[in-house]
Design an enzyme around this catalytic site. Sequence first.
Site, PDB file in Angstrom:
ATOM      1  N   ASN A  96       0.885  -1.171   0.000  1.00  0.00           N
ATOM      2  CA  ASN A  96       0.000   0.000   0.000  1.00  0.00           C
ATOM      3  C   ASN A  96       0.922   1.219   0.000  1.00  0.00           C
ATOM      4  OD1 ASN A  96      -1.908   1.980   0.411  1.00  0.00           O
ATOM      5  ND2 ASN A  96      -2.050   1.629   2.620  1.00  0.00           N
ATOM      6  N   LYS A 151       0.259   4.290  -0.308  1.00  0.00           N
ATOM      7  CA  LYS A 151      -0.307   5.519   0.268  1.00  0.00           C
ATOM      8  C   LYS A 151      -0.055   6.703  -0.683  1.00  0.00           C
ATOM      9  CE  LYS A 151       0.717   3.557   4.759  1.00  0.00           C
ATOM     10  NZ  LYS A 151       0.496   3.711   6.163  1.00  0.00           N
ATOM     11  N   HIS A 188      -9.249   1.654   4.644  1.00  0.00           N
ATOM     12  CA  HIS A 188      -7.962   1.782   5.350  1.00  0.00           C
ATOM     13  C   HIS A 188      -8.138   2.728   6.536  1.00  0.00           C
ATOM     14  CE1 HIS A 188      -3.780   2.803   6.188  1.00  0.00           C
ATOM     15  NE2 HIS A 188      -3.482   1.650   5.612  1.00  0.00           N
ATOM     16  N   GLU A 233      -6.427   5.047   7.624  1.00  0.00           N
ATOM     17  CA  GLU A 233      -6.160   6.472   7.329  1.00  0.00           C
ATOM     18  C   GLU A 233      -7.373   7.123   6.674  1.00  0.00           C
ATOM     19  OE1 GLU A 233      -2.522   5.771   5.232  1.00  0.00           O
ATOM     20  OE2 GLU A 233      -1.579   5.176   7.114  1.00  0.00           O
ATOM     21  N   GLU A 279      -5.560  -4.786  10.370  1.00  0.00           N
ATOM     22  CA  GLU A 279      -4.542  -3.772  10.602  1.00  0.00           C
ATOM     23  C   GLU A 279      -4.827  -3.037  11.914  1.00  0.00           C
ATOM     24  OE1 GLU A 279      -2.472  -2.770   6.673  1.00  0.00           O
ATOM     25  OE2 GLU A 279      -4.014  -1.275   7.009  1.00  0.00           O
ATOM     26  N   GLY A 299       2.341   2.295  10.491  1.00  0.00           N
ATOM     27  CA  GLY A 299       3.294   3.386  10.297  1.00  0.00           C
ATOM     28  C   GLY A 299       3.976   3.826  11.582  1.00  0.00           C
ATOM     29  N   SER A 343       3.287  -2.252  10.178  1.00  0.00           N
ATOM     30  CA  SER A 343       4.742  -2.315  10.369  1.00  0.00           C
ATOM     31  C   SER A 343       5.323  -3.700  10.073  1.00  0.00           C
ATOM     32  CB  SER A 343       5.127  -1.847  11.769  1.00  0.00           C
ATOM     33  OG  SER A 343       4.682  -0.502  11.967  1.00  0.00           O
TER      34      SER A 343
HETATM   35  C1  PEP Z   1      -0.627   0.181   5.745  1.00  0.00           C
HETATM   36  O1  PEP Z   1      -0.572   1.331   5.305  1.00  0.00           O
HETATM   37  O2  PEP Z   1      -1.575  -0.530   5.429  1.00  0.00           O
HETATM   38  C2  PEP Z   1       0.436  -0.291   6.628  1.00  0.00           C
HETATM   39  C3  PEP Z   1       0.322  -1.472   7.159  1.00  0.00           C
HETATM   40  O3  PEP Z   1       1.490   0.564   6.833  1.00  0.00           O
HETATM   41  P1  PEP Z   1       2.889   0.198   7.544  1.00  0.00           P
HETATM   42  O4  PEP Z   1       3.335  -1.128   6.988  1.00  0.00           O
HETATM   43  O5  PEP Z   1       3.800   1.310   7.169  1.00  0.00           O
HETATM   44  O6  PEP Z   1       2.624   0.119   9.002  1.00  0.00           O
END
Ligand code: PEP
Length: 255
Positions: free
Chosen positions: A13, A15, A98, A100, A170, A176, A216
């Site tokens: 992803n 972003k 998501h 975000e 998630e 992040g 992460s």
């Molecule tokens: C994501 O944006 O779905 C995500 C898991 O980000 P990160 O791996 O940076 O935590």
Amino acid sequence: MDKTKRKAIIAGNWKMNKTPKEAKELLNAITPLVKDADCEVIACVPYVDLSVALEATEGTNVKIGAENCHWAESGAFTGEISTGMLKEMGVEYVVLGHSERRQYFGETDETVNKRTKAALAAGLKPIVCVGELLWERECDITEEVIARQIKLDLWSVTEEELKNVVIAYEPVWAIGTGKTATAEQAEEVCAFIRATVAKLYNQEAADALTIQYGGSMNDGNADELLSKTNVDGGLIGGASLVAEKFAAIVKAASK
Ligand code: PEP
């Protein structure tokens, strides 16, 4: 339960990162590194990168996804992108709900459900994201939160349509932040998601569902997370922007 019956999926992803020129460079670096993958590999990229991404991955095993879509076919929705637009381009997957989008853009379970239904109707494969806030975990309501999201986000999705749905677990506190859920925490919630889907549909449908972990995940922790019975892949943010790191996660999922 036989994990090998399910498709392992590693999806990046991106972003709001990478211009079209940078997207081309990154995909040109990724494609040779993942060409022997024994899992599905997807890059979900910003709308403006889709065209160049589809071109750069043509004839490779890397599929392209978008990061959102609207539920209406067309109309007065300035700034939005329809499922038909994505489908016509050759996009196969779309990330929906998501955290975000939920956190910064007013996304609700109702709108996630509308987008999910529209994506499925158009023949796109939605990657539906669910996850609890840190505060919700601390209040010990993770399962309530996840069950609610699963029920509402998948409302009126048929068993047949579910075959094209991917769920990404998630935990919001792990996205992040560099703070990964332990493999045990990830397994616990992914197993809970599968049990919830089994109740809503049936065990066969639940056993066939790909459930990713995201938050992460990186080249250092992917092996352990992906070794868990109910963790069928990963939705990768930061690490998907570095070809070698992303390829290492794909390699871990291919074992
Ligand atoms: C994501 O944006 O779905 C995500 C898991 O980000 P990160 O791996 O940076 O935590």
